[in-house]
Design a protein around this motif. Structure first.
Motif, PDB file in Angstrom:
ATOM      1  N   ARG A  37     -89.009 101.484 -97.455  1.00  0.00           N
ATOM      2  CA  ARG A  37     -87.794 102.087 -97.988  1.00  0.00           C
ATOM      3  C   ARG A  37     -88.002 103.577 -98.233  1.00  0.00           C
ATOM      4  O   ARG A  37     -87.051 104.325 -98.343  1.00  0.00           O
ATOM      5  N   LEU A  38     -89.274 103.994 -98.384  1.00  0.00           N
ATOM      6  CA  LEU A  38     -89.622 105.406 -98.530  1.00  0.00           C
ATOM      7  C   LEU A  38     -90.729 105.759 -97.548  1.00  0.00           C
ATOM      8  O   LEU A  38     -91.611 104.928 -97.293  1.00  0.00           O
ATOM      9  N   SER A  39     -90.664 106.969 -97.039  1.00  0.00           N
ATOM     10  CA  SER A  39     -91.757 107.468 -96.200  1.00  0.00           C
ATOM     11  C   SER A  39     -92.969 107.747 -97.088  1.00  0.00           C
ATOM     12  O   SER A  39     -92.863 107.781 -98.320  1.00  0.00           O
ATOM     13  N   ILE A  40     -94.092 107.990 -96.469  1.00  0.00           N
ATOM     14  CA  ILE A  40     -95.313 108.258 -97.227  1.00  0.00           C
ATOM     15  C   ILE A  40     -95.163 109.514 -98.081  1.00  0.00           C
ATOM     16  O   ILE A  40     -95.588 109.552 -99.245  1.00  0.00           O
ATOM     17  N   GLY A  41     -94.530 110.538 -97.532  1.00  0.00           N
ATOM     18  CA  GLY A  41     -94.344 111.777 -98.273  1.00  0.00           C
ATOM     19  C   GLY A  41     -93.435 111.610 -99.474  1.00  0.00           C
ATOM     20  O   GLY A  41     -93.719 112.107-100.568  1.00  0.00           O
ATOM     21  N   ARG A  42     -92.338 110.911 -99.280  1.00  0.00           N
ATOM     22  CA  ARG A  42     -91.404 110.670-100.383  1.00  0.00           C
ATOM     23  C   ARG A  42     -92.020 109.750-101.429  1.00  0.00           C
ATOM     24  O   ARG A  42     -91.792 109.913-102.625  1.00  0.00           O
ATOM     25  N   ALA A  47     -94.353 109.163-106.809  1.00  0.00           N
ATOM     26  CA  ALA A  47     -95.531 108.836-107.616  1.00  0.00           C
ATOM     27  C   ALA A  47     -96.025 110.043-108.413  1.00  0.00           C
ATOM     28  O   ALA A  47     -96.832 109.884-109.330  1.00  0.00           O
ATOM     29  N   GLY A  48     -95.548 111.241-108.045  1.00  0.00           N
ATOM     30  CA  GLY A  48     -96.003 112.444-108.724  1.00  0.00           C
ATOM     31  C   GLY A  48     -97.429 112.813-108.362  1.00  0.00           C
ATOM     32  O   GLY A  48     -98.169 113.357-109.165  1.00  0.00           O
ATOM     33  N   MET A  49     -97.799 112.486-107.105  1.00  0.00           N
ATOM     34  CA  MET A  49     -99.173 112.704-106.655  1.00  0.00           C
ATOM     35  C   MET A  49     -99.189 113.549-105.392  1.00  0.00           C
ATOM     36  O   MET A  49     -98.274 113.436-104.570  1.00  0.00           O
ATOM     37  N   PRO A  50    -100.230 114.343-105.201  1.00  0.00           N
ATOM     38  CA  PRO A  50    -100.400 114.990-103.899  1.00  0.00           C
ATOM     39  C   PRO A  50    -100.567 113.916-102.821  1.00  0.00           C
ATOM     40  O   PRO A  50    -101.081 112.819-103.098  1.00  0.00           O
ATOM     41  N   LEU A  51    -100.134 114.233-101.622  1.00  0.00           N
ATOM     42  CA  LEU A  51    -100.181 113.251-100.533  1.00  0.00           C
ATOM     43  C   LEU A  51    -101.586 112.689-100.337  1.00  0.00           C
ATOM     44  O   LEU A  51    -101.760 111.485-100.170  1.00  0.00           O
ATOM     45  N   GLY A  52    -102.588 113.551-100.366  1.00  0.00           N
ATOM     46  CA  GLY A  52    -103.963 113.079-100.165  1.00  0.00           C
ATOM     47  C   GLY A  52    -104.391 112.065-101.208  1.00  0.00           C
ATOM     48  O   GLY A  52    -105.043 111.067-100.892  1.00  0.00           O
ATOM     49  N   ASP A  53    -104.004 112.302-102.462  1.00  0.00           N
ATOM     50  CA  ASP A  53    -104.342 111.355-103.526  1.00  0.00           C
ATOM     51  C   ASP A  53    -103.605 110.034-103.339  1.00  0.00           C
ATOM     52  O   ASP A  53    -104.164 108.955-103.580  1.00  0.00           O
ATOM     53  N   PHE A  54    -102.349 110.117-102.897  1.00  0.00           N
ATOM     54  CA  PHE A  54    -101.577 108.899-102.665  1.00  0.00           C
ATOM     55  C   PHE A  54    -102.178 108.099-101.506  1.00  0.00           C
ATOM     56  O   PHE A  54    -102.300 106.876-101.590  1.00  0.00           O
ATOM     57  N   LEU A  55    -102.587 108.802-100.453  1.00  0.00           N
ATOM     58  CA  LEU A  55    -103.241 108.120 -99.326  1.00  0.00           C
ATOM     59  C   LEU A  55    -104.532 107.441 -99.771  1.00  0.00           C
ATOM     60  O   LEU A  55    -104.825 106.319 -99.349  1.00  0.00           O
ATOM     61  N   THR A  56    -105.285 108.108-100.626  1.00  0.00           N
ATOM     62  CA  THR A  56    -106.526 107.526-101.145  1.00  0.00           C
ATOM     63  C   THR A  56    -106.222 106.275-101.960  1.00  0.00           C
ATOM     64  O   THR A  56    -106.929 105.259-101.844  1.00  0.00           O
ATOM     65  N   HIS A  66     -97.670 102.864 -91.980  1.00  0.00           N
ATOM     66  CA  HIS A  66     -96.759 102.257 -91.006  1.00  0.00           C
ATOM     67  C   HIS A  66     -95.675 103.270 -90.661  1.00  0.00           C
ATOM     68  O   HIS A  66     -94.546 103.162 -91.070  1.00  0.00           O
ATOM     69  N   MET A  67     -96.106 104.289 -89.935  1.00  0.00           N
ATOM     70  CA  MET A  67     -95.154 105.319 -89.550  1.00  0.00           C
ATOM     71  C   MET A  67     -95.390 105.711 -88.106  1.00  0.00           C
ATOM     72  O   MET A  67     -96.480 105.544 -87.587  1.00  0.00           O
ATOM     73  N   ASP A  68     -94.344 106.223 -87.496  1.00  0.00           N
ATOM     74  CA  ASP A  68     -94.496 106.715 -86.143  1.00  0.00           C
ATOM     75  C   ASP A  68     -94.743 108.223 -86.190  1.00  0.00           C
ATOM     76  O   ASP A  68     -94.720 108.847 -87.250  1.00  0.00           O
ATOM     77  N   VAL A  69     -94.976 108.817 -85.036  1.00  0.00           N
ATOM     78  CA  VAL A  69     -95.305 110.236 -84.965  1.00  0.00           C
ATOM     79  C   VAL A  69     -94.168 111.094 -85.490  1.00  0.00           C
ATOM     80  O   VAL A  69     -94.392 112.047 -86.251  1.00  0.00           O
ATOM     81  N   ASP A  70     -92.934 110.778 -85.117  1.00  0.00           N
ATOM     82  CA  ASP A  70     -91.795 111.575 -85.583  1.00  0.00           C
ATOM     83  C   ASP A  70     -91.696 111.565 -87.096  1.00  0.00           C
ATOM     84  O   ASP A  70     -91.441 112.596 -87.728  1.00  0.00           O
ATOM     85  N   GLU A  71     -91.902 110.412 -87.707  1.00  0.00           N
ATOM     86  CA  GLU A  71     -91.833 110.317 -89.164  1.00  0.00           C
ATOM     87  C   GLU A  71     -92.952 111.124 -89.808  1.00  0.00           C
ATOM     88  O   GLU A  71     -92.741 111.820 -90.807  1.00  0.00           O
ATOM     89  N   ALA A  72     -94.131 111.062 -89.229  1.00  0.00           N
ATOM     90  CA  ALA A  72     -95.257 111.831 -89.770  1.00  0.00           C
ATOM     91  C   ALA A  72     -94.971 113.326 -89.699  1.00  0.00           C
ATOM     92  O   ALA A  72     -95.261 114.071 -90.641  1.00  0.00           O
ATOM     93  N   ARG A  74     -91.958 114.748 -89.659  1.00  0.00           N
ATOM     94  CA  ARG A  74     -90.912 115.052 -90.649  1.00  0.00           C
ATOM     95  C   ARG A  74     -91.511 115.143 -92.051  1.00  0.00           C
ATOM     96  O   ARG A  74     -91.166 116.043 -92.824  1.00  0.00           O
ATOM     97  N   ASP A  75     -92.409 114.220 -92.374  1.00  0.00           N
ATOM     98  CA  ASP A  75     -93.044 114.246 -93.684  1.00  0.00           C
ATOM     99  C   ASP A  75     -93.880 115.516 -93.860  1.00  0.00           C
ATOM    100  O   ASP A  75     -93.871 116.129 -94.923  1.00  0.00           O
ATOM    101  N   ALA A  76     -94.598 115.905 -92.843  1.00  0.00           N
ATOM    102  CA  ALA A  76     -95.414 117.119 -92.925  1.00  0.00           C
ATOM    103  C   ALA A  76     -94.517 118.337 -93.164  1.00  0.00           C
ATOM    104  O   ALA A  76     -94.843 119.213 -93.972  1.00  0.00           O
ATOM    105  N   ALA A  77     -93.389 118.393 -92.468  1.00  0.00           N
ATOM    106  CA  ALA A  77     -92.443 119.502 -92.648  1.00  0.00           C
ATOM    107  C   ALA A  77     -91.856 119.491 -94.058  1.00  0.00           C
ATOM    108  O   ALA A  77     -91.720 120.546 -94.698  1.00  0.00           O
ATOM    109  N   THR A  78     -91.518 118.305 -94.558  1.00  0.00           N
ATOM    110  CA  THR A  78     -90.970 118.193 -95.916  1.00  0.00           C
ATOM    111  C   THR A  78     -91.993 118.662 -96.949  1.00  0.00           C
ATOM    112  O   THR A  78     -91.648 119.418 -97.868  1.00  0.00           O
ATOM    113  N   LEU A  79     -93.229 118.257 -96.788  1.00  0.00           N
ATOM    114  CA  LEU A  79     -94.277 118.671 -97.731  1.00  0.00           C
ATOM    115  C   LEU A  79     -94.504 120.181 -97.668  1.00  0.00           C
ATOM    116  O   LEU A  79     -94.687 120.831 -98.696  1.00  0.00           O
ATOM    117  N   ALA A  80     -94.462 120.741 -96.471  1.00  0.00           N
ATOM    118  CA  ALA A  80     -94.603 122.186 -96.335  1.00  0.00           C
ATOM    119  C   ALA A  80     -93.463 122.916 -97.037  1.00  0.00           C
ATOM    120  O   ALA A  80     -93.675 123.907 -97.733  1.00  0.00           O
TER     121      ALA A  80
END
Length: 85
Positions: A37-42, A47-56, A66-72, A74-80
């Protein structure tokens, strides 16, 4: 436009769950990510966490991405954008 919503939870509910509000946010983020329901970035944002901490955190729970390249991308652009805001 950024809008926020307030969610009221009875203090006794958090007490019964032995959780803080921040812990509830993290668990909600993980659940919504798991349900796709949410991308990894969202989810990291919720969660109020940096992406790296959330991935950990996900890795510590043996959860894969569970994301495709386009979603990844988009998430990178959103985080930037968030970092530059």
């Amino acid at each position: 436009m950024n809008r926020t919503l307030n969610l009221e939870l009875p203090a006794e509910l958090l007490s019964a769950a032995h959780m803080t509000l921040d812990e509830v946010r993290v668990e909600l983020a993980i659940a919504l990510f798991r349900l796709e329901r949410l991308s990894i970035g969202r989810a990291a944002e919720l969660a109020g966490m940096p992406l790296g901490d959330f991935l950990t955190l996900l890795a510590s729970r043996k959860m894969g991405l569970h994301m495709d390249v386009d979603e990844a991308l988009r998430d990178a652009a959103t985080l930037a954008d968030l970092r530059n805001a």
